[in-house]
Design an enzyme around this catalytic site. Structure first.
Site, PDB file in Angstrom:
ATOM      1  CG  HIS A 127      60.913  58.988  54.139  1.00 41.95           C
ATOM      2  ND1 HIS A 127      60.879  60.392  54.033  1.00 41.95           N
ATOM      3  CD2 HIS A 127      60.182  58.500  53.115  1.00 41.95           C
ATOM      4  CE1 HIS A 127      60.445  60.693  52.658  1.00 41.95           C
ATOM      5  NE2 HIS A 127      59.915  59.651  52.264  1.00 41.95           N
ATOM      6  CD  GLU A 173      61.323  57.280  48.341  1.00 38.95           C
ATOM      7  OE1 GLU A 173      60.687  56.175  48.272  1.00 38.95           O
ATOM      8  OE2 GLU A 173      60.843  58.160  48.922  1.00 38.95           O
TER       9      GLU A 173
HETATM   10  O1  EZ4 Z   1      58.306  60.323  50.311  1.00 40.37           O
HETATM   11  O2  EZ4 Z   1      56.799  60.239  47.126  1.00 40.37           O
HETATM   12  O3  EZ4 Z   1      58.300  55.015  49.661  1.00 40.37           O
HETATM   13  N1  EZ4 Z   1      57.423  56.107  49.315  1.00 40.37           N
HETATM   14  C1  EZ4 Z   1      57.843  57.154  49.814  1.00 40.37           C
HETATM   15  C2  EZ4 Z   1      56.949  58.489  49.250  1.00 40.37           C
HETATM   16  C3  EZ4 Z   1      57.918  60.012  49.235  1.00 40.37           C
HETATM   17  C4  EZ4 Z   1      57.145  60.732  48.199  1.00 40.37           C
HETATM   18  C5  EZ4 Z   1      57.842  61.970  48.031  1.00 40.37           C
HETATM   19  O4  EZ4 Z   1      57.353  62.757  47.051  1.00 40.37           O
HETATM   20  O5  EZ4 Z   1      58.891  57.483  50.674  1.00 40.37           O
HETATM   21  O6  EZ4 Z   1      55.940  58.528  50.180  1.00 40.37           O
HETATM   22 CO    CO Z   2      60.068  55.728  50.145  1.00 41.08          CO
END
Ligand code: EZ4
Ligand code: CO
Length: 402
Positions: free
Chosen positions: A212, A262
């Site tokens: 993330h 994403e």
């Molecule tokens: O943080 O969809 O891989 N999935 C992610 C998600 C995102 C959310 C943001 O709205 O990183 O959990």
């Molecule tokens: Co993600």
């Protein structure tokens, strides 16, 4: 055939969803997902004030021209808000096309390249033991691939971990909550986590992990290298993707596969990542990546560089996006995996879906178009409610990536 009208339906069965419904002079309508988590109303305003008036009177069959009208034609290209609107328009038009031709969407984009769609679920626990237990439950449910996130010792709340032992939901009611983060504690813990997971569950289960956007390229290279013995299916968003060249450093140090994007919304976000083969999986989903028209091009370009799809599929992407993604995943040759976080059951009161999960895979029925419907009366029972994604700070207070 002509578009006669369109409307935006905002509802909140447990979480907010924005759905675009396009009507035609032949009584056929199409649905598109327009949900951008925490920024829902911006997309609504753009669709209602600018896009819908420009759609009326157009032939819904001209998906390519209409896509370009709202991309090239608007001058201010790209950006999450406008690309989500373009995605919803495009999805709804392909839905209409399928219904007009009385055939499921996958038939319009190549037919079935496979019988079923491999998916991965989420397992997250407050600590190592809890996470190990949660993974076991997902394997029992039939999942062949599991994304593993865990609370990290010394960090009060970690990304991807459910609060109060409920299901994991990224957005919270009201304004953004602040979380705290410590990269060195995280980096020290994650290899231990995966070592335990392999020890407990063996080599067959596919394991994924989402960083993330929390590492620098150098930190990410260390992590990818240290995770190599546990052969992950992928390491997701190890760095924030703006600096595409940053991924070179990770590649030079590790063979751990990388998934990214994403938060991307254009093929140009991927150009260096593709041409230098710096990643392995495309995370950009249909709903934020310009719909089917644009994502077919992204997938095709990726295929030239041995890069497969692995679309974002969290609960904040609606069932319309998930169904459209299943069609897409069935059709393209370079499908990799699909994220699948099942929606809460009240979501299925509002959206009538046509897909089902069985033994680690999703399949979809043969209803024409995308095949999902929305019950507007039920949607009306769940009005929009403010919710935002968290904001992240380092322990000393410095604002950081969430
Ligand atoms: O943080 O969809 O891989 N999935 C992610 C998600 C995102 C959310 C943001 O709205 O990183 O959990
Ligand atoms: Co993600």
């Amino acid at each position: 055939m002509k578009i006669t009208n369109a409307k935006v339906i905002v509802c909140s069965p447990g979480r907010n969803f924005v759905t675009l419904k396009i009507f035609t002079d032949q009584g056929i309508f199409g649905l598109g997902d327009a949900t951008l988590n925490g920024m829902e109303k911006s997309v609504v305003a753009y669709l209602e004030n600018y896009c819908i008036p420009a759609l009326i009177g157009r032939d819904p069959g001209n998906t390519e021209d209409i896509w370009n009208y709202f991309y090239r034609g608007v001058y201010w290209r790209r950006g999450a808000v406008s690309m989500t609107a373009v995605s919803a328009i495009d999805m709804a038009l392909w839905d209409i096309k399928g219904k007009v031709l009385n055939t499921p969407l996958y038939n319009l984009i190549g037919g079935k390249s496979r019988k079923k769609v491999l998916v991965y679920c989420h397992a997250n626990g407050k600590d190592l033991d809890d996470t190990i237990e949660k993974i076991g439950k997902e394997i029992e449910t039939g999942f062949k691939a599991v994304r593993v996130q865990s609370g990290v010792p010394g960090i009060s709340h970690t990304y991807g971990v459910a609060r109060d032992n409920k299901f994991y939901e990224p957005a919270h009611k009201g304004l953004a909550q602040e979380e705290y983060w410590d990269t060195s504690k995280y980096l020290n813990f994650v290899p231990t986590l995966f070592s335990r997971v392999r020890e407990n569950y063996g080599d067959d289960i596919h394991l994924l992990h989402d960083v993330h956007h929390r590492c620098t390229p150098n930190e990410a290279a260390r992590l990818a290298k240290e995770l190599e013995p546990y052969h992950l299916f992928w390491l997701e968003d190890p760095v924030s993707g703006e600096l595409q060249e940053g991924l070179r450093l990770i590649r030079q140090h590790s063979t751990t596969p990388i998934a990214i994007g994403e938060v991307f919304n254009s093929i140009y976000d991927y150009s260096t990542l593709f041409t230098e083969q710096l990643i392995d999986y495309i995370r950009m989903p249909l709903v934020h990546g310009g719909g089917i028209t644009h994502m077919l091009k992204v997938a095709a370009m990726g295929s030239v560089y041995h890069i497969n799809t692995g679309f974002h599929g969290a609960t904040d992407l609606s069932p319309v996006n998930l169904a459209a993604s299943i069609h897409f995943n069935l059709a393209v040759n370079n499908f990799g995996i699909q994220e699948y976080m099942p929606h809460q059951s009240i979501v299925n009161e509002v959206f009538k879906t046509n897909y089902s999960f069985n033994d680690g895979y999703l399949t979809i029925d043969d209803s024409p178009g995308i095949g999902v419907d929305i019950d507007e009366k039920k949607a009306g029972l769940y009005p929009y409610s403010v919710a935002r994604l968290p904001v992240n700070r380092k322990t000393d207070g410095t604002l950081f990536n969430w």
